[in-house]
Scaffold this active site. Sequence first.
Site, PDB file in Angstrom:
ATOM      1  N   HIS A 113      97.720  68.735  40.268  1.00 51.34           N
ATOM      2  CA  HIS A 113      97.509  67.618  39.355  1.00 51.34           C
ATOM      3  C   HIS A 113      98.406  67.787  38.137  1.00 51.34           C
ATOM      4  O   HIS A 113      98.925  68.865  37.875  1.00 51.34           O
ATOM      5  CB  HIS A 113      96.043  67.464  38.945  1.00 51.34           C
ATOM      6  CG  HIS A 113      95.470  68.601  38.175  1.00 51.34           C
ATOM      7  ND1 HIS A 113      94.241  68.554  37.581  1.00 51.34           N
ATOM      8  CD2 HIS A 113      95.937  69.845  37.895  1.00 51.34           C
ATOM      9  CE1 HIS A 113      93.975  69.696  36.971  1.00 51.34           C
ATOM     10  NE2 HIS A 113      94.990  70.495  37.142  1.00 51.34           N
TER      11      HIS A 113
ATOM     12  N   CYS B 221      99.641  72.113  31.031  1.00 47.78           N
ATOM     13  CA  CYS B 221      99.082  71.319  32.132  1.00 47.78           C
ATOM     14  C   CYS B 221      99.654  69.904  32.170  1.00 47.78           C
ATOM     15  O   CYS B 221      99.388  69.136  33.086  1.00 47.78           O
ATOM     16  CB  CYS B 221      97.559  71.264  32.032  1.00 47.78           C
ATOM     17  SG  CYS B 221      96.792  72.881  32.230  1.00 47.78           S
TER      18      CYS B 221
ATOM     19  N   HIS C 297     100.992  71.043  38.516  1.00 48.80           N
ATOM     20  CA  HIS C 297     100.654  72.422  38.846  1.00 48.80           C
ATOM     21  C   HIS C 297      99.459  72.391  39.782  1.00 48.80           C
ATOM     22  O   HIS C 297      98.801  71.363  39.922  1.00 48.80           O
ATOM     23  CB  HIS C 297     100.353  73.243  37.586  1.00 48.80           C
ATOM     24  CG  HIS C 297      99.149  72.764  36.841  1.00 48.80           C
ATOM     25  ND1 HIS C 297      99.146  71.651  36.048  1.00 48.80           N
ATOM     26  CD2 HIS C 297      97.888  73.250  36.802  1.00 48.80           C
ATOM     27  CE1 HIS C 297      97.945  71.462  35.531  1.00 48.80           C
ATOM     28  NE2 HIS C 297      97.150  72.421  35.983  1.00 48.80           N
TER      29      HIS C 297
ATOM     30  N   HIS D 130      95.917  74.379  41.818  1.00 47.16           N
ATOM     31  CA  HIS D 130      94.794  75.306  41.733  1.00 47.16           C
ATOM     32  C   HIS D 130      94.205  75.520  43.126  1.00 47.16           C
ATOM     33  O   HIS D 130      94.250  74.628  43.972  1.00 47.16           O
ATOM     34  CB  HIS D 130      93.673  74.745  40.840  1.00 47.16           C
ATOM     35  CG  HIS D 130      94.064  74.557  39.424  1.00 47.16           C
ATOM     36  ND1 HIS D 130      94.176  75.594  38.539  1.00 47.16           N
ATOM     37  CD2 HIS D 130      94.380  73.428  38.737  1.00 47.16           C
ATOM     38  CE1 HIS D 130      94.533  75.123  37.351  1.00 47.16           C
ATOM     39  NE2 HIS D 130      94.667  73.813  37.444  1.00 47.16           N
TER      40      HIS D 130
ATOM     41  N   ASP E 299      91.985  68.311  49.786  1.00 52.45           N
ATOM     42  CA  ASP E 299      92.686  69.556  50.089  1.00 52.45           C
ATOM     43  C   ASP E 299      94.171  69.285  50.331  1.00 52.45           C
ATOM     44  O   ASP E 299      94.537  68.383  51.081  1.00 52.45           O
ATOM     45  CB  ASP E 299      92.073  70.239  51.309  1.00 52.45           C
ATOM     46  CG  ASP E 299      92.537  71.677  51.466  1.00 52.45           C
ATOM     47  OD1 ASP E 299      92.885  72.314  50.455  1.00 52.45           O
ATOM     48  OD2 ASP E 299      92.545  72.165  52.611  1.00 52.45           O
ATOM     49  N   HIS E 300      95.016  70.063  49.672  1.00 51.81           N
ATOM     50  CA  HIS E 300      96.471  69.940  49.742  1.00 51.81           C
ATOM     51  C   HIS E 300      96.949  68.557  49.321  1.00 51.81           C
ATOM     52  O   HIS E 300      97.892  68.004  49.897  1.00 51.81           O
ATOM     53  CB  HIS E 300      96.996  70.326  51.130  1.00 51.81           C
ATOM     54  CG  HIS E 300      96.843  71.776  51.395  1.00 51.81           C
ATOM     55  ND1 HIS E 300      95.682  72.327  51.905  1.00 51.81           N
ATOM     56  CD2 HIS E 300      97.678  72.818  51.170  1.00 51.81           C
ATOM     57  CE1 HIS E 300      95.840  73.633  52.009  1.00 51.81           C
ATOM     58  NE2 HIS E 300      97.031  73.971  51.563  1.00 51.81           N
TER      59      HIS E 300
ATOM     60  N   GLU F 226      87.893  76.273  38.673  1.00 50.33           N
ATOM     61  CA  GLU F 226      89.323  75.973  38.633  1.00 50.33           C
ATOM     62  C   GLU F 226      90.157  77.256  38.606  1.00 50.33           C
ATOM     63  O   GLU F 226      91.185  77.365  39.269  1.00 50.33           O
ATOM     64  CB  GLU F 226      89.616  75.128  37.398  1.00 50.33           C
ATOM     65  CG  GLU F 226      91.062  74.771  37.204  1.00 50.33           C
ATOM     66  CD  GLU F 226      91.281  74.030  35.905  1.00 50.33           C
ATOM     67  OE1 GLU F 226      91.667  72.858  35.980  1.00 50.33           O
ATOM     68  OE2 GLU F 226      91.058  74.623  34.821  1.00 50.33           O
TER      69      GLU F 226
END
Length: 139
Positions: A15, A34, A40, A42, A80-81, A128
């Site tokens: 995100h 951020c 970036h 997580h 996811d991904h 996170e």
Amino acid sequence: MIAYFGRRYTLSASHRLHCDALTDDQNRAAYGKCNNPHGHGHNYIIEVLVGGPVDPETGMVINLVDLDAVVRTRILDRFDHANLNLDPLFTAQVPTTENLCSEVFRLLKDALPTVPQQLRLEYVRVEETENNFFQCYNL
């Protein structure tokens, strides 16, 4: 009596924290690194806690296979991904982990099976980083 069952899931997503209503300087001040234009990522840990009566036949609050199926279809398959900024849920809100946690809670709340007994999503916790986590409770 109410009993509780908790389960943890992992997903990886990226995100960029950026609000179009703010100037570039305001975004950098609010979100720091951020706000990187390239985003970036997580490796999130999502914890789900379900409460309800213990089914007298199965001895369980919820069958973990059923919970896994709901979380997989509603959350993991979606996020996811993925780049959270590209998800329709985050076109009108910044994809902070606070907002992600709220949306995960909302997506799961009405998706839990209620047969044979009433189940309640008690909370969702999204970790996170090793130091940062966020929780939404059913009040």
